[in-house]
Write an enzyme that holds these catalytic residues in place. Structure first.
Site, PDB file in Angstrom:
ATOM      1  CG  ASN A  66      16.734  21.441  30.052  1.00 52.20           C
ATOM      2  OD1 ASN A  66      15.639  21.308  30.721  1.00 52.20           O
ATOM      3  ND2 ASN A  66      17.962  20.604  30.746  1.00 52.20           N
ATOM      4  CE  LYS A  91      19.172  23.539  32.525  1.00 53.64           C
ATOM      5  NZ  LYS A  91      20.501  23.882  33.341  1.00 53.64           N
ATOM      6  CG  HIS A 112      19.839  17.534  33.162  1.00 55.79           C
ATOM      7  ND1 HIS A 112      20.387  18.289  34.225  1.00 55.79           N
ATOM      8  CD2 HIS A 112      19.977  18.515  31.961  1.00 55.79           C
ATOM      9  CE1 HIS A 112      20.661  19.359  33.798  1.00 55.79           C
ATOM     10  NE2 HIS A 112      20.662  19.443  32.365  1.00 55.79           N
ATOM     11  CD  GLU A 156      20.208  21.409  36.311  1.00 53.66           C
ATOM     12  OE1 GLU A 156      19.023  21.340  35.854  1.00 53.66           O
ATOM     13  OE2 GLU A 156      21.144  22.232  35.743  1.00 53.66           O
ATOM     14  CD  GLU A 168      23.330  18.451  28.902  1.00 50.88           C
ATOM     15  OE1 GLU A 168      23.027  19.794  28.550  1.00 50.88           O
ATOM     16  OE2 GLU A 168      22.871  18.242  29.952  1.00 50.88           O
ATOM     17  N   GLY A 206      25.234  25.976  32.897  1.00 48.74           N
ATOM     18  CA  GLY A 206      24.834  27.297  33.610  1.00 48.74           C
ATOM     19  C   GLY A 206      25.970  28.098  34.360  1.00 48.74           C
ATOM     20  CB  SER A 261      28.028  27.349  28.921  1.00 47.76           C
ATOM     21  OG  SER A 261      27.808  27.453  30.352  1.00 47.76           O
TER      22      SER A 261
END
Ligand code: PGA
Length: 254
Positions: free
Chosen positions: A9, A11, A95, A97, A167, A173, A213
């Site tokens: 991904n 991003k 996701h 985000e 996730e 991250g 991660s």
């Protein structure tokens, strides 16, 4: 039974030139990946560039989001028809985000899953709890609710065509990965819920990825868990050498 899937991904990273460089590096080092599936999800603006490079190679193409209508007056949105037109076979949906920064809720995410399926895109449905939710002992409740809400009312046949990515938000991250055992426990729970919504036989065929991660030094331990069928990788997918090491994970000795 389940072919492992290693998905990058990207991003909001990579201009077209940078995307080209990364994919050329991946193709140079890819080798034989016939026992696993490899996927990259560039930003919309690099899909065409990457498509031209990966066509006819083992690398599949996916997008990071999709809107729910095939076309129309939806300024700024990208439709599933457009993604198919660009050679995408996967799309990331829900996701964390998108949920946290862009305010997407379970209802919209469910519609995106359906829209993807209706246009022959495999949705990668992302679910995961926040740190306060985990600390409060609510991780499982939250994740189960996200899975049930996104897939409510779908047929077993539809559910059989999706991929789930667990996730944990606190692991994305941050360098702070879930332990293989904690991830396995959640994956097992997700598969049980999928079994209730379909049947245990169908649930046994669904890929459940771990994300948050994932790095070259932890992929082997994660994927050695029986219910971890691959990874959704952010930061470590932005460089050819680190993503290749993840793609080339060492299969568990079972
Ligand atoms: P990360 O991101 O690997 O950088 O933690 C994963 C993701 O957000 O899909």
């Amino acid at each position: 039974m389940r072919t492992p899937l290693l998905a990058g991904n990207w991003k909001m990273y990579k201009t077209t030139g940078e995307a080209r460089e990364l994919v050329e590096g991946l193709l140079r080092g890819l080798g034989d990946v016939s026992d696993r599936r490899v996927l990259v999800c560039p930003p919309f603006t690099a899909l065409q560039t990457v498509r031209d490079l990966v066509q006819g190679t083992p690398i599949a193409l996916g997008a990071q989001d999709v809107y729910i209508e095939p076309q129309g007056a939806f300024t700024g949105a990208i439709s599933p028809v457009m993604l198919r037109d660009l050679g995408c076979s996967y799309v990331i949906v829900g996701h964390s985000e998108r949920r946290a920064i862009f305010g997407e809720g379970d209802e919209l995410i469910g519609k995106k899953v359906r829209a993807a399926l209706a246009h022959d895109l495999t949705p990668i449905l992302c679910v995961g709890e926040t740190k306060p939710q985990r600390d409060a002992g609510q991780a499982e409740t939250v994740v189960v609710a996200q899975v049930r809400a996104a897939l409510a009312g779908m047929t077993p046949e539809q559910i059989s065509r999706i991929v789930i990515a667990y996730e944990p938000v606190w692991a994305i991250g941050t360098g702070d990965t879930a332990t293989p055992e904690d991830a396995q426990a959640m994956h097992e729970t997700i598969r049980r819920i999928l079994g209730e919504m379909t049947s245990p036989n169908v649930a046994a065929t669904i890929n459940i990825l771990y994300g948050g991660s994932v790095r070259p030094d932890n992929i082997d331990d994660l994927i050695a868990q029986p219910d971890i069928d691959g990874a959704l990788v952010g930061g470590a997918s932005l460089k050819a050498d680190s993503f290749l090491r993840i793609v080339h994970f060492l299969p568990p000795q079972r």
